[in-house]
Design a protein around this motif. Structure first.
Motif, PDB file in Angstrom:
ATOM      1  N   ARG A   1       0.972  -1.050  -0.004  1.00  0.00           N
ATOM      2  CA  ARG A   1       0.084   0.071   0.011  1.00  0.00           C
ATOM      3  C   ARG A   1       0.960   1.165  -0.045  1.00  0.00           C
ATOM      4  O   ARG A   1       1.902   1.294   0.741  1.00  0.00           O
ATOM      5  CB  ARG A   1      -0.917  -0.049   1.379  1.00  0.00           C
ATOM      6  N   THR A   2       0.830   2.198  -0.869  1.00  0.00           N
ATOM      7  CA  THR A   2       1.416   3.338  -0.922  1.00  0.00           C
ATOM      8  C   THR A   2       0.558   4.545  -0.303  1.00  0.00           C
ATOM      9  O   THR A   2      -0.565   4.300   0.193  1.00  0.00           O
ATOM     10  CB  THR A   2       1.659   3.771  -2.485  1.00  0.00           C
ATOM     11  N   GLY A   3       1.158   5.451  -0.264  1.00  0.00           N
ATOM     12  CA  GLY A   3       0.483   6.843   0.468  1.00  0.00           C
ATOM     13  C   GLY A   3       1.099   6.978   1.904  1.00  0.00           C
ATOM     14  O   GLY A   3       1.880   6.180   2.319  1.00  0.00           O
ATOM     15  N   TYR A   4       0.988   8.319   2.257  1.00  0.00           N
ATOM     16  CA  TYR A   4       1.458   8.748   3.720  1.00  0.00           C
ATOM     17  C   TYR A   4       0.881   7.861   4.750  1.00  0.00           C
ATOM     18  O   TYR A   4      -0.220   7.669   4.789  1.00  0.00           O
ATOM     19  CB  TYR A   4       1.417  10.085   3.697  1.00  0.00           C
ATOM     20  N   ASP A   5       1.621   7.788   5.810  1.00  0.00           N
ATOM     21  CA  ASP A   5       1.489   6.884   6.982  1.00  0.00           C
ATOM     22  C   ASP A   5       0.857   7.659   7.678  1.00  0.00           C
ATOM     23  O   ASP A   5       1.391   8.549   8.703  1.00  0.00           O
ATOM     24  CB  ASP A   5       2.617   6.369   7.677  1.00  0.00           C
TER      25      ASP A   5
END
Lengths: 294, 471
Positions: free
Chosen positions: B183-187
């Protein structure tokens, strides 16, 4: 054009300059993840972080290590294994990549489930955001809730919120026994169910992976623990001992990390606001998340 | 246009809005002694929709607020200074437990130990175990990134939260999910956990449940010097053993516990005890026990006791978990600290803390997570005695400066809140504090959630430029 700063301060100056001139930057180090940065704006200038290299502090008794971002995973591994420890990242792609890139991309590995993913192993960092501000987050101790968690924010942000210049990581003792078995899981007799039970149970392996029609199982722990695990493995099917170095070969040939997909990573309003706060001019790896850039 | 109390009453019902000073009295404190702040009013939504409606009403009225769980926090994080307090203790439903997936979805007001109780029939538990676990809420745990003794092996709240739904101060509802391998995207979940109520109000939390260990061995090692006990703790970790918990209590703490109703049978003549628990698969467990015992003996342990049954184990733990409460017997006030230092420096730092205590003529009781280097030098004192109070505060400042100078941090699990905000500028350079402000601004551009906490507001570069809405 390539810039290769030798210090974090120099790197901060370069980004400040790029910010002022609206110069787009492609952040690289050893080039291990180059395939994933294909989507970055082609006219971006290259910012090479590999010059920021070397271990800054390693106190084995603390089980923590601080290193510059361009230090390779292999260097960290060599330093820590001399003391029977490791930073259990074991990332896909092998050990030639840098610590900075491994955390910036949050690259997992076959042992992440049992030993922790990058977000679980980072305890602090220094980074330069898209305005050129040199920022410290977290610290060098294993437990820390002082301030908002910029470390977690940067891990896995693919260099789009800041360029990591230094990292502090949690280490672990290497298991006393670390061995790998190649198992031909029996077709019937509930072997698959037992395998699943084993994976979820108290004797769970460090890693498990399907490979060429067999199942590779990596066992780790003290001698009695591994002996008990081994007995279970042998009930799953014909089991042959296997050189543990096979995991390195598997990691090296695996094409992961796949890179950020053309996803909605920057599509939601909250992520967009975060991005604007840390890279207001959209100069850091523009396009890498599949997002539009002007 | 209706006034705010009426509008809030329309949402949650008049009996769930408190405005009178006598009713608000109980919400003037949290578990941090010495601070009192009076909320302007308190509102207690009972459903997810009510929480969202309350936050949106406050947004329309441009009014600041403080979310609050059980008020067990030790940093003053839940104190509301003339702003609206949103109490979440009515939000205490366990929405679902998924034994196969080893997870549960809960509302923010669910009490930590209730969650473990709900998981018990499935052989599971919720691992983070702050000492206040019988009262503190999961929402509060998420806000503080709470720890506990067993976090040494199992990790803090951050490592056990899989997802959360949050209503942002601007009224939008967002879903934050732990990033996985693909999964990509900011944590943003990672950023949210530990944000001390400054980023929004939690609506629900999905947590990981942990299988109960096959075996547990609880030991009590007693030492005739604090230094020996601290060296043993460092040596156990350095030897590569990962105990489930590794706690140190010094003589002052042992005395306080043994004189209280929580008496656990700790040796009253010991200078320090280590409470050590190893757990996991039965295979190999006793080898870890032997290794721990050998290291303790090598470091000078006088005696090592192993709990023979669950009852004795619970008793040994009760003394530790209720130690803060037991100190209530010693003096009317208690100063609590939460610094973390590198584990190899435990022994010298404890010696320096003892020196500081002696010089300031105060009574330092150490009870802490030795395995993580997370110190709790606590000082029972009489706050009505201005001289003693001044000495306590001077000592606390010295201890904090010492821990910072030795490469440590100011808080390991209690949070910055109000209590430690003064140390943030000692710990972080201005640009780091400004970056924290900017992260907060992404979640709460108007800075209405838990104002005045965590980061000193004058450290925010654009503080004056931002719309001022801190009424």
């Amino acid at each position: 054009m390539t810039s290769r700063p030798a210090t974090a301060a120099e790197l901060a100056g370069m980004i400040r300059d790029a910010h002022d001139r609206r110069t787009r930057l492609r952040v690289i180090a050893r080039g291990t993840w180059q395939g994933c940065t294909a989507a970055v704006a082609p006219d971006a200038a290259v910012l090479d972080v590999s010059g920021l290299s070397g271990i800054i502090e390693y106190v084995p008794g603390d089980l923590t290590l601080t290193a510059r971002a361009g230090t390779t995973v292999a260097e960290v591994d060599a330093a820590t294994s001399a003391h029977g420890q490791w930073c259990p990242l074991l990332p896909w792609g092998g050990d030639e990549g840098t610590l900075g890139a491994t955390f910036a991309t949050a690259t997992h590995g076959p042992c992440s489930v049992s030993l922790g993913a990058p977000r679980d192993l980072a305890i602090g960092m220094e980074f330069v955001d898209g305005t050129g501000a040199l920022i410290r987050a977290g610290g060098r101790v294993v437990k820390n809730v002082a301030g908002f968690d910029l470390t977690r924010l940067l891990v896995g942000s693919w260099g789009t919120l800041g360029v990591i210049t230094e990292l502090s990581v949690r280490l672990r003792a290497r298991p006393t026994v670390d061995e790998t078995w190649s198992v031909a899981i029996e077709a019937g007799g509930g072997a698959r169910a037992r395998l699943e039970e084993f994976r979820r149970g108290p004797l769970a392996p460090l890693a498990m992976m399907e490979f060429e029609g067999r199942t590779l199982v990596r066992l780790g722990g003290n001698a009695a623990f591994v002996a008990a695990s081994r007995e279970i493995v042998k009930t799953l099917g014909a089991a042959d001992p296997c050189d543990t170095r096979i995991w390195m070969r598997l990691r090296q040939r695996d094409p992961k990390p796949r890179g950020p997909l053309a996803s909605s990573a920057l599509g939601d309003p909250l992520s967009t606001r975060v991005k604007k706060q840390f890279d207001p001019r959209h100069i850091l790896n523009p396009g890498i998340m599949g997002e539009a850039y002007a | 246009m209706t006034d705010l109390p009426t509008e809030l009453s329309d949402i949650v019902g008049a009996r769930h809005v408190l405005q009178r000073a006598t009713e608000l009295l109980v919400y003037e404190n949290d578990a941090l002694p010495g601070y009192h702040k009076r909320p302007r009013l308190a509102v207690f939504p009972g459903t997810r929709d009510e929480v969202i409606a309350v936050v949106r009403a406050l947004h329309r009225a441009r009014v600041a607020f403080v979310p609050r769980g059980a008020g067990t926090g030790l940093s003053g994080g839940a104190l509301a200074d003339d702003v609206v307090l949103i109490g979440l203790q009515r939000m205490r439903r366990i929405i679902s437990v998924d034994p196969a997936g080893r997870s549960a979805v809960v509302e923010p007001g669910v009490v930590n130990s209730s969650l473990t109780k709900a998981a018990t029939p499935f052989g599971l538990h919720y691992a983070p175990d702050p000492s206040s676990q019988s009262a503190c809420t999961i929402g509060g745990n998420v806000a503080e990134n709470a720890g506990g003794p067993h976090c040494l092996k199992y990790g803090v709240t951050l490592n056990h939260v899989l997802a959360a739904s949050v209503v942002l101060p601007g009224g939008d509802v967002v879903r934050l999910v732990r990033p996985g391998e693909d999964r990509t995207g900011y944590d943003l979940l990672g950023a949210y956990v530990g944000s001390e109520g400054c980023f929004g109000v939690t609506l629900d939390v999905t947590v990981r449940l942990t299988p109960n260990p096959e075996g547990i061995r609880t030991m009590l090692a007693d030492f005739t010097s604090v230094d020996d006990a601290a060296r043993a703790a460092s040596a156990i970790v350095a030897a590569g053993i990962l105990p489930a918990a590794l706690e140190l209590m010094d003589h002052g703490t042992i005395e306080a516990v043994e004189s209280s109703i929580y008496a656990a049978g700790y040796p009253r003549d010991a200078a320090a005890v280590l409470l050590i628990e190893v757990d996991g698969a039965l295979a190999g467990l006793d080898d870890d026990v032997s290794a721990v015992q050998r290291i303790c003996r090598e470091c000078g342990a006088r005696e090592i006791r192993t709990a023979s049954d669950a009852g004795e184990r619970a008793r040994l733990w009760q003394g530790r978990k209720k130690a803060f409460g037991a100190m209530g017997r010693v003096a009317p006030h208690l100063a609590v600290q939460d610094a973390v230092v590198p584990r190899t420096k435990l022994a010298p730092i404890l010696a320096r803390i003892a020196e500081i205590g002696a010089r300031q003529r105060i009574h330092v009781c150490n009870v802490f997570h030795a395995g993580d280097g997370n110190l709790h030098p606590n000082v029972p004192y009489n706050g009505d005695d201005p001289d003693e109070a001044a000495r306590v505060h001077a000592a606390m400042r010295e201890i904090m400066e010492l821990c910072i100078a030795e490469g440590g941090t100011i808080t390991g699990e209690h949070g910055v809140g109000l209590d430690k905000i003064g140390y943030m500028e000692r710990l972080f350079p201005g640009e780091s504090l400004d970056a924290m402000c900017r992260l907060r601004d992404a979640f709460d551009p108007e800075r209405r959630a838990n104002p005045g906490k965590v980061v000193p507001s004058h450290r925010c570069r654009e503080w004056l430029a931002a719309p001022g809405a801190h009424t």
